[in-house]
Design a protein around this motif. Structure first.
Motif, PDB file in Angstrom:
ATOM      1  N   HIS A   1      22.279 -23.728  14.255  1.00 56.51           N
ATOM      2  CA  HIS A   1      22.367 -23.276  16.179  1.00 56.51           C
ATOM      3  C   HIS A   1      21.109 -22.983  16.860  1.00 56.51           C
ATOM      4  CE1 HIS A   1      24.970 -23.501  18.782  1.00 56.51           C
ATOM      5  NE2 HIS A   1      25.240 -22.487  19.080  1.00 56.51           N
ATOM      6  N   THR A   2      20.981 -22.495  18.144  1.00 55.17           N
ATOM      7  CA  THR A   2      20.434 -21.970  18.204  1.00 55.17           C
ATOM      8  C   THR A   2      21.128 -21.198  19.359  1.00 55.17           C
ATOM      9  OG1 THR A   2      18.500 -23.786  18.308  1.00 55.17           O
ATOM     10  CG2 THR A   2      18.416 -22.087  20.169  1.00 55.17           C
ATOM     11  N   GLU A   3      20.703 -19.966  19.792  1.00 55.05           N
ATOM     12  CA  GLU A   3      21.661 -19.228  20.767  1.00 55.05           C
ATOM     13  C   GLU A   3      21.040 -18.009  21.690  1.00 55.05           C
ATOM     14  OE1 GLU A   3      22.576 -17.075  17.602  1.00 55.05           O
ATOM     15  OE2 GLU A   3      25.123 -18.439  16.608  1.00 55.05           O
ATOM     16  N   TYR A   4      21.644 -17.595  22.650  1.00 55.15           N
ATOM     17  CA  TYR A   4      20.995 -17.190  23.519  1.00 55.15           C
ATOM     18  C   TYR A   4      21.292 -15.394  22.753  1.00 55.15           C
ATOM     19  CZ  TYR A   4      19.812 -20.964  27.209  1.00 55.15           C
ATOM     20  OH  TYR A   4      19.201 -21.862  27.458  1.00 55.15           O
ATOM     21  N   TRP A   5      20.175 -14.573  22.587  1.00 57.18           N
ATOM     22  CA  TRP A   5      20.924 -12.783  22.546  1.00 57.18           C
ATOM     23  C   TRP A   5      19.904 -12.203  23.413  1.00 57.18           C
ATOM     24  CZ3 TRP A   5      24.252 -10.862  18.863  1.00 57.18           C
ATOM     25  CH2 TRP A   5      24.073 -12.633  17.881  1.00 57.18           C
ATOM     26  N   GLN A   6      20.079 -10.963  24.178  1.00 58.81           N
ATOM     27  CA  GLN A   6      19.683 -10.986  24.758  1.00 58.81           C
ATOM     28  C   GLN A   6      19.180  -8.879  24.201  1.00 58.81           C
ATOM     29  OE1 GLN A   6      21.256  -8.830  27.996  1.00 58.81           O
ATOM     30  NE2 GLN A   6      18.907  -8.458  29.098  1.00 58.81           N
ATOM     31  N   HIS A   7      18.280  -7.947  23.792  1.00 58.48           N
ATOM     32  CA  HIS A   7      18.025  -7.035  23.736  1.00 58.48           C
ATOM     33  C   HIS A   7      18.115  -6.260  24.106  1.00 58.48           C
ATOM     34  CE1 HIS A   7      15.250  -4.437  20.738  1.00 58.48           C
ATOM     35  NE2 HIS A   7      16.313  -3.904  20.359  1.00 58.48           N
ATOM     36  N   VAL A   8      19.602  -5.521  24.115  1.00 62.22           N
ATOM     37  CA  VAL A   8      19.999  -5.073  25.797  1.00 62.22           C
ATOM     38  C   VAL A   8      19.752  -3.588  25.915  1.00 62.22           C
ATOM     39  CG1 VAL A   8      22.739  -5.341  24.825  1.00 62.22           C
ATOM     40  CG2 VAL A   8      22.252  -5.160  27.041  1.00 62.22           C
TER      41      VAL A   8
END
Lengths: 184, 984, 419, 81
Positions: free
Chosen positions: D51-58
């Motif tokens: 799968h491909t997902e959005y992540w943020q190094h918050v």
């Protein structure tokens, strides 16, 4: 004249035989971000060599530079730093001096204390002087800079700084000779 | 008469250091190096508790973490800790222990009557009764059931001890310090890799600690000494690897309870380490299984390996005679060591053929061996008296103890935490790891390798492989002691009991599950392993079935007439052993539970008598002492201050974002529903943004500082969300826009100066600045330097009065705040808090908090007209979904209380006058306040059809307090509808 | 052999230990064809089969389970039941479910240990008190029990909470539903299976559905690991795996699979007598009859089908437990496990027809699958039997997002991972 | 899990925020009808596997990125450009 006031003015001081934890004020923090392809060139004209990676700080004279993202840098200069003025109009310049509190951690147990707070490898063979980490401390974003052997600067958000101070000094409790009015 | 005794010499106990612990109020003497369990046996205390269901007398079964029976309550008062296995407790001075699940005492336990009712309590018992007579009957039975269940008693007092947590990283983690583990750790460390060795026991060595072989002891010490001498290796005792998680995260917990209650300040009772290991070597050993036979739970019936550990490590032995019953060779190690300690030993071996080597070695020690026989029954209730043997040697043998050797179950828990199921190994008659991911390795008994030199060789290999996998090349293996031999482990699996006795034959001691319970589960069709466990509670105890799972699985397979692998396997989940909750939470508790966020003005508020209130993570000034002692009265005075004079409020918690770049205006034009492209420099505009679903995400005022720079404010609650949302759009979706954003929330402090006298106040504070309406009109914005610092003035109003927001770098906030109060004192300016702030905006009809709850559309909030008709903005397409446009949606109205003697409450449900007061009503009240302008309670609410019903009288119902009140629907703008005050 | 369970039957079996108990449910070989095939032998699937037979006289039914019955979320939850719902489309459905719970042990002749010990939801701010008040008022107005408690009343009931000045957030009050409580979760699957089996329903374990037989928009059966099974109608009840089962029928859904972890401590004597939930962070705890404290929190928060939770979420939940109830710090965690649950944008489920005729969908339960079990079976069986959505689930439709008719019970917005 | 931030390298999952299904193409600003946006906002691929997902190094550099991850095993495939 308006006077500055430290966000840690009411913090309980920490005193430990082998460990020093103290606010280190007196800096100017300027965030710069690129709006043109020649951004990094223009920037280094003003502040000198730029850090290669996000993980390393570049120290030029009395300025330390952190690469905090693509085309984004932090310039940590002396209180009188004029970098912001000189960069004006050449890129996005955002003064952030008030937004961060700098907490210095120094002494043999420093790495042990950091290891209790942030999921980063603090081993002396890995987190060497000059290393920078953008990470999280008690749910808040922090920037940690190893300035020397066992000396670290932690840049924390001002509005969380008193809480982070409490978290750090509590983590360091076992190294505290005594913690001033710790029991009040 | 005596069953167990302390041997005059030997063992690893320190006879020079006597220890005085207390058990049930009476002294329990022992030596340093004893566990609570070994001290109990040394004092001949066999009967230590009663069983969970039948309250049968029970004794110690094991010498390690697998102990099912010997659970005690340690400590007193707030330090009470129930259900601790005696085998895992160091005997230390000041230790206080109590027996559990027996009243008044294990010796004389009234609940023992349960054992008479035993035939009733078979598996599934609860599911088949307690249903009558009526529907709710369970509520009558439940209290009795609950009281009877539940092992030890916990204290309701707060835990007084400290727990700590840290993160760590290494190249090679070695779990277990038995022969294989020591060899692995040493070999890996010699390569220069960063090695961590975790040992659960109080000392390194694993099975070697239960041996009495000088050469092996020397080898053990040599390994430990070299390991400790290497700077790149760390070794920890009392440290259990409780679980493995994704990304090779190992959770280690070190138990330092033995230091308490005399611990130093800041010293933690437990330390949890989150260790990221490049590679992991598992050398977790194996656990011996009991055999299932009639009355196999009598005190004095132990695992054979436990008897060996007690005699060799703790110098505690059965008084005269022990009978060992086995189906494999390993029992003879125990037999020989017991014999060497002067105990007469009889071995009943299920196998008719015992190897000649064993027969000679055992014979030489005068050990009587009965091949082809097993135990039929055990005599004696509170202690073993004798055993009846079956098979060709059907004799009764008097004895003080029985040792069960049912074969070994490799400890494969960690290897299966990652999701790889264990596989059954016929030769081992047990489950071994079903495989390893590339970075995991196994060695020793956990792999089914039981020979000493074989285990050491396997350990060395694993250590070398792990090191090289972590990128470390050359190393030197650890070699086995010269005379180390590989004792055979020939096993003839035997699961069902020897026939001929009626007594209970236990499969799971702690959960009181007998072989008959497994039969019943099979009869009723609870045949999958999980059904068996859940239906009989087998393996659900604090020991997690470490000694019982395999026996039960094998028995079920036998009944189903299938092989053990066909019957399945049990899934092992973390934690490996019961894990103290305090250790998981660490320091993050109480006031440290979640961070506290403070305004730059916080210290001033504290000093000047503010009462604070939590708003998310923020501590905000709720109201000030000058206005009163309770919010109910204080906020009204603060409102009056603002309506009639001028007040100063801290609005620093608002989200603030710096938006710069040639496309900044276009960017804002996209995210806000209303236009920002043509906002003039020096002007502020109120904007609303939607999420892609067309629902309102947030609102706020944004100022244009220069052509390419904007200063955005968001609500306090949504500040973080909005920042991430803007970053997402710029970084992932709109690369064509040349814009940079940065958070200014912590950089800028904000103070609202509001009220008819606001301009007068600021003119006193900033005499040089021209604040006339012409120079700074409503929704105007200007930066100027004051006292050497840039001050940003935004003329905008949340209260509906003439108002300015003064923003300044946070470092100078208190200084400027004090300056304004001092300079503007003649205007009567005073601070006002959050309650008044929120009430003033209600009078003005500004939406906030509960009106912006992710359920409402622009039109619901009466803001539809703001949206640009011929302009695109985020959420436009889905804003026009059918029901989002329905005419009778609940939308924003103002409400006035018509009955002066009554109170209006938030959360009231709204009905039309003609409605029956039931169901879901036509809407509800979101925000309520006393209006100082209208001298009545007013509110904002959402009402079906909204302002189409303006002027109608409706009903607010609050059935929780049996209240109803008549309201009138009015415009949400209660004051100054034409905005004259704003433009004053 | 006593088919009927009772104290008397137990006594008879006690006196004659060799008298065997009957199988709780038969496990026949699958037939080639059924009137209705239910995919998924969890609580919802088994309940649906039971009510198809009981309420609608449709007994030629097969429940097809990939593993053993109850191997999904019905055996992996924190056993809570309640009906404190405030949105129009939810209130009546969940109250109907609670009413069915109240009579379930009798209905099934299987003691599911339905324990109505009451749920107390703690508020930490005045605004939250208003929100809880709205919920409680709606409950009262719909004939559901609800009490608003002030801090003093809460402290009397729950003295062991952190009432000290050290507490990060003060407890200002609570909303209580006395009829809420807990149920022995496994018993629900077993009880429905036994009762359905007694009515002729076929329960087929270890049988995985590998495809659907669909011709021009009409379903006529399923392909399984044990062969083709024809069916007049097919119902899907495989929450957690709804997306990829539905995908075999060509459906794409507003569903994302997430892991929710659950926790139990070692057993101790009775100390927590209610279900306690917290307004500071999602956290809920009760004590099982066996004595273990059973609790849980928020989903891990990203798309996954592994039943392994992340450790940082375990910490978060333990921090909640220890901070709200400081005595728990000294108790020990025995097990933690994960259940895969369907998350939907608005946090509400689906019980509806699909674009494929005679194929019906039950899923998207988010956090509330267990408490919904009886009403889910009740309404899903009706929907299948009549090819028309039951009135109680009119709003649990797939097209609600397109229509702008979200059922956002908690005002969390349209994010699966923030629900 | 360790998540590879394109700038900070492997970091603990607790430093990141998940941003949902990245296999879906967001309609260009100002384009796309109700149906298109409905599918983009409300329908998920939700595969059991890669799968491909959005992540943020918050809690870090605040970068958003696309991450390849296997939802059946939690195996990380790396950052997708």
């Amino acid at each position: 004249m308006l006077e500055r006031r430290s966000a840690l003015a009411s913090a309980r001081p920490y005193a430990g035989a082998a460990l020093r934890i103290a606010e280190r004020p007196g800096f100017t923090l300027t965030q710069v971000a690129g709006l043109s392809p020649d951004f990094e060139a223009k920037l280094s004209d003003v502040v000198g060599a730029l850090p290669e990676t996000v993980a390393r700080a570049q120290v030029n004279g009395d300025r330390a530079l952190f690469r905090i993202g693509p085309a984004q840098f932090w310039i940590i200069g002396p209180e009188t730093d004029d970098a912001a003025a000189r960069l004006h109009g050449q890129c996005a310049v955002t003064p952030l001096t008030s937004s961060r509190v700098r907490i210095a951690l120094e002494g043999a147990p420093a790495r042990a204390v950091l290891a209790k707070l942030m999921p980063v490898d603090w081993d002396a063979s890995v987190f060497t002087p000059g290393t920078v980490a953008l990470t999280g401390l008690h749910h808040t974003p922090v920037t940690v800079h190893c300035t020397a052997g066992n000396a670290f600067d932690i840049y924390v958000m001002r509005t969380f700084s008193l809480d982070v101070w409490e978290a750090v000094t509590d983590a360091a409790l076992e190294f505290a000779g005594h913690r001033t009015n710790a029991d009040t | 008469m005596t069953s167990f005794r302390r041997l005059p010499q030997g063992g690893r106990i320190d006879r020079a250091r006597p220890i005085s612990a207390r058990l049930g109020g009476k002294p329990l003497p022992g030596f340093a190096g004893d566990t609570l369990a070994s001290a109990l046996l040394a004092n001949d205390r066999l009967l230590i508790g009663r069983s969970f269901k039948y309250h049968r007398p029970r004794g110690i079964v094991a010498a390690g973490i697998e102990e099912p029976n010997a659970l005690f309550t340690l400590g007193e008062g707030a330090a009470t800790e129930p259900n601790v296995a005696a085998t895992m407790v160091d005997l230390v001075d000041g230790l206080v222990a109590r027996a559990q699940n027996a009243w008044p005492s294990p010796d004389f336990d009234l609940m023992a009557v349960n054992s008479l009712l035993a035939p009733l309590f078979q598996s599934g018992f609860y599911y088949k009764t307690f249903m009558g007579p009526s529907k709710g009957s369970w509520m009558f039975y439940e209290p009795f059931i609950r009281k009877a269940a539940g092992l030890g008693r916990a204290t309701a007092l707060p835990d007084p001890d400290r727990y700590d947590m840290c993160y760590a990283f290494c190249d090679v983690l070695v779990v277990g310090s038995g022969p294989a583990g020591l060899a692995a750790a040493l070999t890996a460390a010699r390569s220069g890799a960063r090695v961590v060795l975790a040992e659960q026991d109080t000392d390194f060595g694993g099975s070697l600690l239960s041996c009495n072989d000088a050469e092996q002891e020397a080898w053990r010490l040599a390994c430990i000494n070299e390991l400790k001498s290497l700077p790149n290796a760390e070794a920890f005792t009392r440290t259990t690897v409780q679980g493995l998680y994704d990304g090779n995260l190992a959770v280690l917990v070190q138990n330092r309870s033995h230091l308490f209650p005399s611990a130093q300040k800041g010293e933690a009772r437990m330390l949890l380490t989150q260790l990221r290991a490049r590679t992991i070597v598992m050398a977790t050993g194996a656990i011996e299984r009991p055999l299932v036979f009639s009355n196999n739970d009598r005190p004095g019936v132990l695992l054979a390996s436990a008897l060996r550990t007690y005699v060799n490590r703790y110098a505690v032995a059965p008084d005269k005679r022990a009978v060992l019953v086995t189906n494999n060779d390993t029992a003879y190690q125990a037999a020989l060591d017991l014999a060497a300690a002067g105990v007469a030993v009889t071995v009943a071996d299920h196998r008719s053929n015992v190897s000649a080597d064993i027969l000679t070695r055992a014979g030489a020690q005068g050990i009587a061996i009965f091949p082809g026989s097993g135990i039929v029954d055990v005599e004696g209730a509170k202690t073993v008296k004798a055993v009846k043997l079956g098979g060709p040697h059907a004799v009764t043998v008097e004895c003080d103890a029985v040792g069960m050797a049912g074969g070994w179950s490799p400890v494969v828990h960690l290897s299966s935490h990652g999701g790889i199921k264990p596989k059954y190994d016929e030769a081992v008659a047990g489950f071994v790891p079903g495989g390893f991911p590339g970075s995991h390795f196994g060695a020793g008994a956990m792999m089914g390798t039981f020979g000493l030199s074989a285990a050491i060789a396997e350990g060395s290999n694993a250590g070398a492989s792990a090191a090289s996998h972590a990128g470390f090349g050359k190393t030197r293996p650890a070699y086995a002691p010269e005379h180390a031999t590989d004792r055979t482990y020939a096993i003839l699996p035997t699961w069902a009991p020897t026939q001929g006795a009626k007594g209970k034959a236990f499969v799971d001691f702690q959960s009181d599950v007998t072989i008959r319970d497994v039969k019943v589960a099979h009869q009723e069709g609870y045949r999958s392993v999980e059904h068996l466990k859940r239906y009989t509670t087998l393996g659900m105890g604090t020991d997690q079935g470490k000694t019982s799972n395999i026996n039960a699985l094998a028995l079920m397979a036998e009944y189903r007439g299938i092989t053990i692998p066909e019957a399945g396997t049990t899934t092992f989940r973390p934690p490996y052993a019961p894990l103290t909750m305090g250790a998981i939470a660490g320091r993050t508790r109480g006031s440290h539970f979640r961070p506290v966020r403070r305004s730059p003005l916080n210290d001033w508020h504290v000093k000047n008598g503010a009462t604070f209130i939590d708003a998310g993570l923020w501590k905000r000034a709720w109201f000030y002492a000058w206005a009163g002692a309770t919010p109910e009265t204080a906020y009204v005075k603060e409102m009056e201050l603002v309506r009639r004079g001028v007040g100063l409020a801290d609005v620093s918690t608002l989200g603030k974002i710096d938006i710069q770049g040639p496309d900044a205006a276009e960017f804002l034009n996209r995210v806000y529903v209303n236009g920002f492209a043509r906002l003039p420099v020096g002007k502020v505009r109120y904007g609303v943004m939607l999420y892609d679903d067309g629902i309102v995400l947030d609102d706020g005022a944004t100022a244009r500082i220069t052509e390419n720079q904007f200063y955005m404010t968001t609500t306090t609650a949504q500040a973080g969300e909005v920042m991430s949302w803007l970053e997402y759009l710029l970084q992932m979706q709109w690369p064509e826009l040349n814009v940079q954003v940065a958070s200014l929330t912590d950089e800028w402090a904000g103070m609202a100066v509001s009220g008819p006298r606001a301009r007068a106040a600021l003119e006193l504070a900033f005499p040089e600045a021209d604040l006339s309406d012409a120079a700074l009109p409503h929704m105007g914005c200007r930066d100027f330097v004051f006292g050497g610092v840039t001050v940003r003035l935004l003329r905008m109003s949340f209260s509906g009065e003439l108002a300015f927001e003064v923003h300044v770098a946070a470092d100078y906030a208190i200084s400027l705040w004090e300056h304004i109060l001092k300079a503007a004192a003649p205007t009567g300016i005073k601070p006002y808090g959050l309650e008044a702030l929120a009430s003033l905006r209600i009078e003005k009809g500004h939406v906030a908090g509960l009106e912006l709850d992710h359920r409402n559309t622009l039109d619901d909030l009466g803001l539809g007209k703001m949206a640009g008709k011929d302009k695109d903005y985020v959420g436009k397409a889905l804003r026009f979904r059918e029901d989002c446009q329905a005419p009778d949606r609940w939308s924003l109205v103002g409400l006035e209380l018509m009955e002066p003697d009554k109170k209006l409450r938030g959360g009231s449900i709204l009905f039309a006058a003609s409605d029956e007061i039931k169901g879901h009503g036509r809407g509800y009240i979101t925000s309520v306040t006393w209006s100082t302008e209208l001298n009545k309670f007013i509110a904002l609410g959402l009402y079906k059809g909204g302002l189409k019903h303006e002027g109608e009288e409706i009903i607010a119902a609050f059935p929780l307090k049996n209240e109803q009140a008549r309201l009138k629907i009015v415009s949400p703008h209660f004051i100054d509808r034409e905005g004259a005050r704003l433009h004053a | 052999m006593s088919k009927h369970y009772s104290a008397l039957a137990l006594a008879r079996h006690a006196l004659d230990p060799d008298m065997p108990w009957p199988k709780a449910w038969e496990s026949p070989e699958p037939k080639s064809s059924y009137d209705v095939v239910i995919v998924g032998g969890g609580g919802h699937g088994l309940a649906t089969a039971y009510y198809l037979a009981k309420n609608h006289g449709i007994t030629n039914v097969a429940v097809i389970e990939r593993s053993y019955i109850g191997s999904g979320n019905v055996g992996r939850n924190t056993t809570l039941i309640r009906s404190n719902y405030m949105i129009g489309g939810n209130t009546a459905f969940f109250e109907h479910s609670l009413k069915l719970w109240e009579g379930l042990s009798h209905e099934l002749n299987f003691n599911c240990m339905v324990s109505q010990r009451g749920q107390i939801v703690l508020a930490i701010s005045p605004v939250q008190m208003d929100v809880f008040a709205r919920r409680g008022n709606i409950m009262r107005l719909n004939g559901i029990d609800a009490e608003l408690l002030d801090a003093g009343e809460v402290r009397k009931l729950l003295p062991y909470l952190d009432w000290s000045k050290d507490a990060r957030w003060p407890i200002l009050g609570a909303i209580m539903q006395p009829r809420a409580g807990t149920v022995r979760h496994d018993a629900v699957a077993w009880g429905y299976a036994r009762a359905a089996s007694a009515l002729g329903v076929h329960i087929i374990e270890n049988c995985e559905v590998t495809g659907f037989l669909i011709n021009d928009g009409l379903v006529s059966g399923v392909e399984t690991s044990r062969g083709r099974i024809n069916a007049g109608k097919v119902g899907i009840a495989v929450a957690g795996h709804t997306s990829h089962v539905a995908k075999m029928a060509g459906l794409r859904l507003p569903v994302e699979s997430h892991i929710l972890q659950a926790f139990v401590t070692e057993p101790v004597k009775p100390i927590v007598d209610h279900v306690v939930s917290w307004g500071a962070e999602l956290f809920y705890l009760s004590q099982s009859d066996k004595g273990g404290l059973v609790f849980g929190g928020h989903i891990d928060g990203f798309n996954t089908y592994t039943q392994r939770g992340q450790f940082n979420r375990i910490q978060t939940v333990a921090e909640c437990a220890v901070s709200l109830m400081p005595f728990i710090s000294r108790l020990r965690l025995l097990r933690h496990w994960g259940g895969i649950q369907d998350m939907t944008p608005d946090g509400s489920p689906f019980i509806c027809k699909t674009d494929v005729r005679n194929l019906y969908l039950n899923g998207g339960w988010c956090y509330q699958g267990f408490k919904a079990t009886p009403a889910s079976g009740w309404t899903f069986s009706h929907t299948i039997a009549h090819d028309r959505e039951h009135d109680l689930v009119r709003d649990f439709s797939l097209d609600r997002f397109g229509k702008g008719r979200e059922l956002d019970e908690f005002g969390l917005g349209n994010w699966t991972y923030k629900q | 899990m360790m998540i590879p931030c394109p700038h900070c390298g492997d970091r603990d999952v607790s430093e990141f925020r998940y941003g949902g299904d990245a296999t879906k193409q967001r309609p260009k600003h100002g384009t796309g009808d109700l149906r298109t946006w409905h599918d983009h906002v409300f329908v998920f691929e939700n595969p059991k596997g890669p799968h491909t997902e959005y992540w943020q190094h918050v809690l870090g550099c605040r970068r958003w990125f696309k991450l390849a991850r296997n939802t059946a095993t939690n195996e990380i495939g790396g950052v997708v450009s």
